[in-house]
Design a protein around this motif. Structure first.
Motif, mmCIF file in Angstrom:
data_model
loop_
_atom_site.group_PDB
_atom_site.id
_atom_site.type_symbol
_atom_site.label_atom_id
_atom_site.label_comp_id
_atom_site.label_asym_id
_atom_site.label_seq_id
_atom_site.Cartn_x
_atom_site.Cartn_y
_atom_site.Cartn_z
ATOM 1 N N GLY A 167 1.088 -0.812 -0.023
ATOM 2 C CA GLY A 167 0.355 0.211 0.154
ATOM 3 C C GLY A 167 0.846 1.013 -0.081
ATOM 4 O O GLY A 167 0.574 2.749 -0.761
ATOM 5 N N THR A 168 1.966 0.920 0.453
ATOM 6 C CA THR A 168 2.923 2.090 0.139
ATOM 7 C C THR A 168 4.087 2.008 -0.289
ATOM 8 O O THR A 168 5.012 3.044 -0.036
ATOM 9 N N GLU A 169 4.303 1.830 -1.257
ATOM 10 C CA GLU A 169 5.075 1.112 -1.673
ATOM 11 C C GLU A 169 5.820 2.019 -2.933
ATOM 12 O O GLU A 169 7.070 2.235 -2.772
ATOM 13 N N GLU A 170 5.864 2.881 -3.110
ATOM 14 C CA GLU A 170 6.022 4.249 -3.575
ATOM 15 C C GLU A 170 6.321 5.569 -2.953
ATOM 16 O O GLU A 170 7.763 5.790 -3.211
ATOM 17 N N GLU A 171 5.977 5.760 -1.866
ATOM 18 C CA GLU A 171 6.745 6.337 -0.736
ATOM 19 C C GLU A 171 7.885 5.535 -0.620
ATOM 20 O O GLU A 171 8.946 6.267 0.097
ATOM 21 N N ALA A 172 8.082 4.103 -0.473
ATOM 22 C CA ALA A 172 8.878 3.351 0.417
ATOM 23 C C ALA A 172 9.897 3.683 -0.720
ATOM 24 O O ALA A 172 11.156 3.595 -0.454
ATOM 25 N N ARG A 173 9.639 3.296 -2.201
ATOM 26 C CA ARG A 173 10.697 3.693 -3.334
ATOM 27 C C ARG A 173 11.412 4.946 -3.249
ATOM 28 O O ARG A 173 12.689 5.282 -3.252
ATOM 29 N N VAL A 174 10.984 6.032 -2.912
ATOM 30 C CA VAL A 174 11.536 7.524 -2.735
ATOM 31 C C VAL A 174 12.762 7.418 -1.568
ATOM 32 O O VAL A 174 13.910 7.723 -1.543
ATOM 33 N N HIS A 175 12.166 6.821 -0.174
ATOM 34 C CA HIS A 175 13.164 6.378 0.190
ATOM 35 C C HIS A 175 14.663 5.782 0.568
ATOM 36 O O HIS A 175 15.609 5.839 0.922
ATOM 37 N N LEU A 176 13.827 4.759 -0.343
ATOM 38 C CA LEU A 176 15.151 3.885 -0.333
ATOM 39 C C LEU A 176 15.987 4.005 -2.061
ATOM 40 O O LEU A 176 17.146 4.140 -1.309
ATOM 41 N N LEU A 177 15.263 4.771 -2.489
ATOM 42 C CA LEU A 177 16.074 5.343 -3.714
ATOM 43 C C LEU A 177 17.182 6.110 -3.171
ATOM 44 O O LEU A 177 18.167 5.978 -3.911
ATOM 45 N N GLU A 178 16.599 7.800 -2.638
ATOM 46 C CA GLU A 178 17.401 8.144 -1.604
ATOM 47 C C GLU A 178 18.528 7.944 -0.557
ATOM 48 O O GLU A 178 19.438 8.425 -0.899
ATOM 49 N N GLY A 179 18.086 6.419 0.083
ATOM 50 C CA GLY A 179 19.583 5.823 0.032
ATOM 51 C C GLY A 179 20.138 5.639 -0.056
ATOM 52 O O GLY A 179 21.544 5.905 0.183
ATOM 53 N N TRP A 190 27.974 -2.436 0.831
ATOM 54 C CA TRP A 190 27.674 -2.830 2.096
ATOM 55 C C TRP A 190 26.005 -2.089 2.418
ATOM 56 O O TRP A 190 24.890 -2.346 2.445
ATOM 57 N N GLY A 191 26.404 -0.766 2.273
ATOM 58 C CA GLY A 191 24.855 0.078 3.090
ATOM 59 C C GLY A 191 23.781 0.461 1.069
ATOM 60 O O GLY A 191 22.906 0.190 2.328
ATOM 61 N N LEU A 192 24.090 -0.221 0.184
ATOM 62 C CA LEU A 192 22.953 0.149 -0.956
ATOM 63 C C LEU A 192 22.535 -1.465 -0.755
ATOM 64 O O LEU A 192 21.524 -1.772 -0.953
ATOM 65 N N THR A 193 22.820 -2.371 0.172
ATOM 66 C CA THR A 193 21.931 -3.994 0.259
ATOM 67 C C THR A 193 20.712 -3.742 0.884
ATOM 68 O O THR A 193 19.629 -4.764 0.409
ATOM 69 N N THR A 194 21.310 -3.016 1.595
ATOM 70 C CA THR A 194 19.405 -3.177 2.195
ATOM 71 C C THR A 194 18.195 -2.348 1.717
ATOM 72 O O THR A 194 17.525 -3.156 1.302
ATOM 73 N N SER A 195 18.799 -1.087 0.807
ATOM 74 C CA SER A 195 17.786 -0.702 -0.402
ATOM 75 C C SER A 195 17.462 -1.589 -1.731
ATOM 76 O O SER A 195 15.904 -2.077 -2.329
ATOM 77 N N SER A 196 18.643 -2.608 -1.784
ATOM 78 C CA SER A 196 18.343 -3.610 -3.150
ATOM 79 C C SER A 196 17.568 -5.093 -2.046
ATOM 80 O O SER A 196 16.553 -4.813 -3.271
ATOM 81 N N HIS A 197 18.014 -4.910 -1.285
ATOM 82 C CA HIS A 197 16.513 -6.051 -0.906
ATOM 83 C C HIS A 197 15.312 -5.488 -0.753
ATOM 84 O O HIS A 197 14.420 -6.019 -1.596
ATOM 85 N N TYR A 198 14.734 -4.291 -0.907
ATOM 86 C CA TYR A 198 13.562 -3.718 -0.450
ATOM 87 C C TYR A 198 12.962 -3.362 -1.410
ATOM 88 O O TYR A 198 11.466 -3.762 -1.627
ATOM 89 N N LEU A 199 13.664 -2.637 -2.135
ATOM 90 C CA LEU A 199 13.061 -2.454 -3.457
ATOM 91 C C LEU A 199 13.276 -3.808 -4.736
ATOM 92 O O LEU A 199 11.862 -3.593 -5.351
ATOM 93 N N GLY A 200 13.816 -5.126 -4.096
ATOM 94 C CA GLY A 200 13.060 -5.866 -4.536
ATOM 95 C C GLY A 200 12.540 -6.816 -4.006
ATOM 96 O O GLY A 200 11.466 -7.327 -5.119
ATOM 97 N N THR A 201 12.186 -6.091 -2.791
ATOM 98 C CA THR A 201 10.782 -6.998 -2.747
ATOM 99 C C THR A 201 9.843 -6.094 -2.994
ATOM 100 O O THR A 201 8.677 -7.154 -3.563
ATOM 101 N N ILE A 202 9.207 -4.857 -3.369
ATOM 102 C CA ILE A 202 8.755 -4.284 -4.286
ATOM 103 C C ILE A 202 8.468 -4.808 -5.728
ATOM 104 O O ILE A 202 6.701 -5.489 -6.003
ATOM 105 N N ALA A 212 12.614 -8.164 -9.514
ATOM 106 C CA ALA A 212 13.472 -7.988 -8.133
ATOM 107 C C ALA A 212 14.762 -9.525 -8.698
ATOM 108 O O ALA A 212 15.314 -8.748 -7.405
ATOM 109 N N ARG A 213 14.833 -9.933 -9.453
ATOM 110 C CA ARG A 213 15.953 -11.136 -9.091
ATOM 111 C C ARG A 213 17.142 -10.272 -9.595
ATOM 112 O O ARG A 213 18.445 -10.309 -8.699
#
Length: 250
Positions: A167-179, A190-202, A212-213
């Motif tokens: 339900g909040t994927e687009e807002e999540a994407r903004v923060h993940l891409l900023e991070g 290494w810091g990039l890996t969290t955004s990779s994971h959750y962008l992949g989840t979305i 995703a892959r």
């Protein structure tokens, strides 16, 4: 990566020092200081339970009301190790006490990390809203300090909290891409890996299996380079979810 490898080479010396300070001398100040400095080493060495055991022993030493910052740091480290050991309840309890103590000191960096560790279990236990409140304050603290790495961390996990539930994927994407952009500017893969994971989840949730892959394999590659077994496991699990969604069961 290199400094952590150097710390791992001294693992037995740290064990000997912890045993001497905590078990033999019952030295509250030195025991808390050393135990509170080592959670990242225990995390990357894959020995979370041992690190927790030493932190618990240090936190049981006497007269800690005179050393609030040292106790708060040890509690924050114990929260981290408990969370990544899978005991979210214990992690939440330790993080809450840590934040309470940090607020009684003038250490804004300590408070920022305490709030970060409070947010991680809150995502699962309470949902994203409470986690977002903690992460927003953590982000404010890091910005006040001019801590670019901390800002990137809190920004990324704001996106992770939002990505947790649909339900909040687009807002999540903004923060993940900023991070992600901020960690890239710091050359911290290494810091990039969290955004990779959750962008992949979305991407997985939205049926974009190729993206995703690609994102999940990026995180897996970096996690293997850093020998981060927790994140390696997370990404292998997500790759299996993608394969199931694609009906590639083998």
């Amino acid at each position: 990566k290199a400094p952590l490898a150097q710390l791992n080479a001294e693992l037995n010396n740290f064990r000997a020092a912890l045993e001497f300070l905590i078990l033999r001398q019952a030295d509250t100040v030195s025991g808390l200081r050393l135990a509170g400095a080592l959670p990242w080493m225990w995390y990357f060495s894959g020995q979370l339970r041992e690190g927790l055991d030493w932190l618990h022993r240090a936190l049981d030493l006497p007269d800690q009301d005179q050393h609030l910052a040292l106790r708060a740091k040890a509690l924050s480290g114990a929260a981290r190790l408990a969370i990544y050991s899978g005991d979210l309840g214990a992690g939440l309890k330790r993080a809450e006490e840590s934040v309470e103590l940090w607020r009684r000191t003038d250490d804004r960096r300590g408070l920022a990390f305490g709030l970060f560790h409070l947010a991680i279990p809150s995502i699962t236990i309470f949902g994203p809203d409470r986690a977002r409140v903690a992460l927003a304050e953590s982000l404010t603290c890091f910005r006040e300090l001019g801590d670019a790495w901390g800002v990137a961390l809190a920004q990324t996990y704001l996106g992770a909290a939002l990505a947790y539930a649909p339900g909040t994927e687009e807002e999540a994407r903004v923060h993940l891409l900023e991070g992600r952009s901020r960690f890239a500017a710091l050359e911290d893969d290494w810091g990039l890996t969290t955004s990779s994971h959750y962008l992949g989840t979305i991407a997985l949730r939205q049926g974009d299996y190729a993206s995703a892959r690609e994102l999940t394999e990026e995180m897996l590659r970096i996690s293997r380079e850093h020998v981060d077994n927790y994140r390696i496991a997370r990404n292998l699990h997500q790759l299996a979810e993608i394969a199931c969604a694609e009906e590639k069961y083998e």
